[in-house]
Design a protein around this motif. Structure first.
Motif, PDB file in Angstrom:
ATOM      1  N   THR A  21     -10.338 -29.838  17.378  1.00 28.55           N
ATOM      2  CA  THR A  21      -9.271 -28.952  17.833  1.00 28.55           C
ATOM      3  C   THR A  21      -9.164 -27.754  16.915  1.00 28.55           C
ATOM      4  O   THR A  21      -9.213 -27.901  15.694  1.00 28.55           O
ATOM      5  CB  THR A  21      -7.929 -29.712  17.873  1.00 28.55           C
ATOM      6  OG1 THR A  21      -8.058 -30.850  18.729  1.00 28.55           O
ATOM      7  CG2 THR A  21      -6.800 -28.822  18.366  1.00 28.55           C
ATOM      8  N   LEU A  22      -9.005 -26.580  17.513  1.00 28.50           N
ATOM      9  CA  LEU A  22      -8.773 -25.354  16.762  1.00 28.50           C
ATOM     10  C   LEU A  22      -7.283 -25.075  16.774  1.00 28.50           C
ATOM     11  O   LEU A  22      -6.660 -24.993  17.832  1.00 28.50           O
ATOM     12  CB  LEU A  22      -9.523 -24.176  17.388  1.00 28.50           C
ATOM     13  CG  LEU A  22      -9.302 -22.830  16.690  1.00 28.50           C
ATOM     14  CD1 LEU A  22      -9.966 -22.831  15.312  1.00 28.50           C
ATOM     15  CD2 LEU A  22      -9.860 -21.695  17.545  1.00 28.50           C
ATOM     16  N   GLN A  23      -6.715 -24.917  15.583  1.00 21.98           N
ATOM     17  CA  GLN A  23      -5.299 -24.607  15.447  1.00 21.98           C
ATOM     18  C   GLN A  23      -5.162 -23.182  14.920  1.00 21.98           C
ATOM     19  O   GLN A  23      -5.923 -22.765  14.047  1.00 21.98           O
ATOM     20  CB  GLN A  23      -4.635 -25.593  14.496  1.00 21.98           C
ATOM     21  CG  GLN A  23      -3.132 -25.470  14.452  1.00 21.98           C
ATOM     22  CD  GLN A  23      -2.513 -26.575  13.623  1.00 21.98           C
ATOM     23  OE1 GLN A  23      -2.629 -26.578  12.412  1.00 21.98           O
ATOM     24  NE2 GLN A  23      -1.858 -27.517  14.300  1.00 21.98           N
ATOM     25  N   MET A  24      -4.190 -22.459  15.447  1.00 19.68           N
ATOM     26  CA  MET A  24      -3.929 -21.082  15.028  1.00 19.68           C
ATOM     27  C   MET A  24      -2.552 -21.020  14.387  1.00 19.68           C
ATOM     28  O   MET A  24      -1.605 -21.639  14.873  1.00 19.68           O
ATOM     29  CB  MET A  24      -3.961 -20.144  16.231  1.00 19.68           C
ATOM     30  CG  MET A  24      -3.701 -18.694  15.865  1.00 19.68           C
ATOM     31  SD  MET A  24      -3.659 -17.608  17.311  1.00 19.68           S
ATOM     32  CE  MET A  24      -1.940 -17.776  17.775  1.00 19.68           C
ATOM     33  N   VAL A  59      -9.602 -26.099  11.764  1.00 15.53           N
ATOM     34  CA  VAL A  59     -10.218 -27.027  12.710  1.00 15.53           C
ATOM     35  C   VAL A  59      -9.870 -28.430  12.241  1.00 15.53           C
ATOM     36  O   VAL A  59      -9.940 -28.728  11.046  1.00 15.53           O
ATOM     37  CB  VAL A  59     -11.745 -26.831  12.759  1.00 15.53           C
ATOM     38  CG1 VAL A  59     -12.390 -27.840  13.698  1.00 15.53           C
ATOM     39  CG2 VAL A  59     -12.093 -25.406  13.177  1.00 15.53           C
ATOM     40  N   TYR A  60      -9.473 -29.303  13.187  1.00  9.73           N
ATOM     41  CA  TYR A  60      -9.166 -30.669  12.784  1.00  9.73           C
ATOM     42  C   TYR A  60      -9.619 -31.667  13.837  1.00  9.73           C
ATOM     43  O   TYR A  60      -9.899 -31.320  14.988  1.00  9.73           O
ATOM     44  CB  TYR A  60      -7.674 -30.839  12.472  1.00  9.73           C
ATOM     45  CG  TYR A  60      -6.749 -30.877  13.668  1.00  9.73           C
ATOM     46  CD1 TYR A  60      -6.446 -32.083  14.298  1.00  9.73           C
ATOM     47  CD2 TYR A  60      -6.155 -29.720  14.163  1.00  9.73           C
ATOM     48  CE1 TYR A  60      -5.594 -32.128  15.385  1.00  9.73           C
ATOM     49  CE2 TYR A  60      -5.301 -29.756  15.246  1.00  9.73           C
ATOM     50  CZ  TYR A  60      -5.022 -30.966  15.853  1.00  9.73           C
ATOM     51  OH  TYR A  60      -4.183 -31.000  16.934  1.00  9.73           O
ATOM     52  N   SER A  70     -10.027 -28.825   8.261  1.00 12.57           N
ATOM     53  CA  SER A  70     -10.802 -27.859   7.481  1.00 12.57           C
ATOM     54  C   SER A  70      -9.878 -27.080   6.563  1.00 12.57           C
ATOM     55  O   SER A  70      -8.657 -27.143   6.677  1.00 12.57           O
ATOM     56  CB  SER A  70     -11.521 -26.885   8.415  1.00 12.57           C
ATOM     57  OG  SER A  70     -10.588 -25.994   9.013  1.00 12.57           O
ATOM     58  N   ASP A  71     -10.469 -26.299   5.673  1.00  9.28           N
ATOM     59  CA  ASP A  71      -9.692 -25.329   4.911  1.00  9.28           C
ATOM     60  C   ASP A  71      -9.178 -24.267   5.880  1.00  9.28           C
ATOM     61  O   ASP A  71      -9.690 -24.127   7.000  1.00  9.28           O
ATOM     62  CB  ASP A  71     -10.565 -24.665   3.845  1.00  9.28           C
ATOM     63  CG  ASP A  71     -10.933 -25.615   2.717  1.00  9.28           C
ATOM     64  OD1 ASP A  71     -10.190 -26.592   2.483  1.00  9.28           O
ATOM     65  OD2 ASP A  71     -11.977 -25.386   2.080  1.00  9.28           O
ATOM     66  N   ILE A  72      -8.212 -23.481   5.441  1.00  6.51           N
ATOM     67  CA  ILE A  72      -7.687 -22.381   6.246  1.00  6.51           C
ATOM     68  C   ILE A  72      -8.777 -21.317   6.393  1.00  6.51           C
ATOM     69  O   ILE A  72      -9.458 -20.968   5.424  1.00  6.51           O
ATOM     70  CB  ILE A  72      -6.432 -21.772   5.598  1.00  6.51           C
ATOM     71  CG1 ILE A  72      -5.340 -22.841   5.447  1.00  6.51           C
ATOM     72  CG2 ILE A  72      -5.922 -20.563   6.385  1.00  6.51           C
ATOM     73  CD1 ILE A  72      -4.850 -23.431   6.740  1.00  6.51           C
ATOM     74  N   ILE A  73      -8.918 -20.798   7.603  1.00  7.93           N
ATOM     75  CA  ILE A  73      -9.952 -19.809   7.909  1.00  7.93           C
ATOM     76  C   ILE A  73      -9.280 -18.512   8.338  1.00  7.93           C
ATOM     77  O   ILE A  73      -8.503 -18.493   9.288  1.00  7.93           O
ATOM     78  CB  ILE A  73     -10.866 -20.304   9.054  1.00  7.93           C
ATOM     79  CG1 ILE A  73     -11.439 -21.683   8.713  1.00  7.93           C
ATOM     80  CG2 ILE A  73     -11.963 -19.298   9.346  1.00  7.93           C
ATOM     81  CD1 ILE A  73     -11.946 -22.447   9.915  1.00  7.93           C
ATOM     82  N   VAL A  87     -15.907 -36.317   7.972  1.00  6.35           N
ATOM     83  CA  VAL A  87     -15.085 -37.491   8.266  1.00  6.35           C
ATOM     84  C   VAL A  87     -15.765 -38.721   7.659  1.00  6.35           C
ATOM     85  O   VAL A  87     -16.914 -38.648   7.221  1.00  6.35           O
ATOM     86  CB  VAL A  87     -14.876 -37.689   9.791  1.00  6.35           C
ATOM     87  CG1 VAL A  87     -14.190 -36.486  10.407  1.00  6.35           C
ATOM     88  CG2 VAL A  87     -16.184 -37.994  10.502  1.00  6.35           C
ATOM     89  N   TYR A  88     -15.041 -39.827   7.646  1.00  7.43           N
ATOM     90  CA  TYR A  88     -15.574 -41.086   7.131  1.00  7.43           C
ATOM     91  C   TYR A  88     -15.169 -42.209   8.078  1.00  7.43           C
ATOM     92  O   TYR A  88     -14.126 -42.136   8.725  1.00  7.43           O
ATOM     93  CB  TYR A  88     -15.001 -41.399   5.746  1.00  7.43           C
ATOM     94  CG  TYR A  88     -15.360 -40.392   4.692  1.00  7.43           C
ATOM     95  CD1 TYR A  88     -16.507 -40.532   3.931  1.00  7.43           C
ATOM     96  CD2 TYR A  88     -14.550 -39.285   4.456  1.00  7.43           C
ATOM     97  CE1 TYR A  88     -16.847 -39.596   2.964  1.00  7.43           C
ATOM     98  CE2 TYR A  88     -14.868 -38.352   3.493  1.00  7.43           C
ATOM     99  CZ  TYR A  88     -16.023 -38.512   2.752  1.00  7.43           C
ATOM    100  OH  TYR A  88     -16.347 -37.589   1.794  1.00  7.43           O
TER     101      TYR A  88
END
Length: 187
Positions: A21-24, A59-60, A70-73, A87-88
């Motif tokens: 998922t892409l988060q804004m 992205v998560y 993810s880190d902030i982009i 991931v694990y």
């Protein structure tokens, strides 16, 4: 934004057919913008994104009960970016979790409300190659989850950093949280 989803438990093997998922975020608000499925090589892509300097992305994925982000982009200076989302595999075995640090912060009492705010920061080290994922199911006694002790008469417990997207449950003398603890060090 392009990237690859890999599984650290399996030597960074690509993960196919997973939804990321892409988060804004803009200002104080954030929202899920869109999703993408990973291909056979774990690759995903989000195109046509706004490059305004007031907008950032992350992205998560929620994988086997744990959330990975993810880190902030920011795209204002570099409009094309590639990332690796790690991931694990999950485990419910907490035997390889250790508390490495605890910090307690006590704020000035508020005599008008008769309250005292206390914050606790707990540092964990997960010595496994799996993410520990707890459960709040207490059908067999106490939950198999992260357990935190609290003094008596505590009210209004709220969870912050490290607990986003997870649940809590009051238990005898404290609370339990189903937060995940990935390999390595985390707070």
């Amino acid at each position: 934004i392009t990237g690859q989803l890999v599984n650290g438990t399996h030597k960074n093997a690509a993960l196919a057919n997973q939804t990321v998922t892409l988060q804004m975020a803009q200002g104080q608000s954030s929202k899920d913008l869109t999703t993408a499925r990973t291909d056979a090589h774990g690759q995903f892509s989000f195109a046509g994104l706004d490059t305004d300097k007031t907008i950032s992305y992350a992205v998560y994925i929620r994988f086997q009960g744990a959330q990975y982000t993810s880190d902030i982009i920011a795209l204002d200076n570099q409009p094309r970016q590639n990332l690796q989302l790690l991931v694990y595999d999950a485990t419910t075995d907490s035997s390889k979790l250790v508390v490495i640090e605890t910090t307690i912060l006590i704020q000035q009492p508020d005599p008008r409300k008769s309250t005292l705010n206390v914050s606790e920061i707990v540092g964990f080290r997960n010595l496994d190659i799996h993410t520990y994922v707890g459960s709040l199911n207490a059908s067999k006694g106490k939950p198999n989850a992260l357990l935190f002790a609290l003094p008596t008469h505590v009210k209004q417990v709220s969870l912050d950093k490290g607990f986003e997207g997870y649940q809590q449950l009051l238990v005898d003398k404290g609370f339990a949280a189903d937060a995940a603890v990935p390999p390595g060090t985390s707070e």
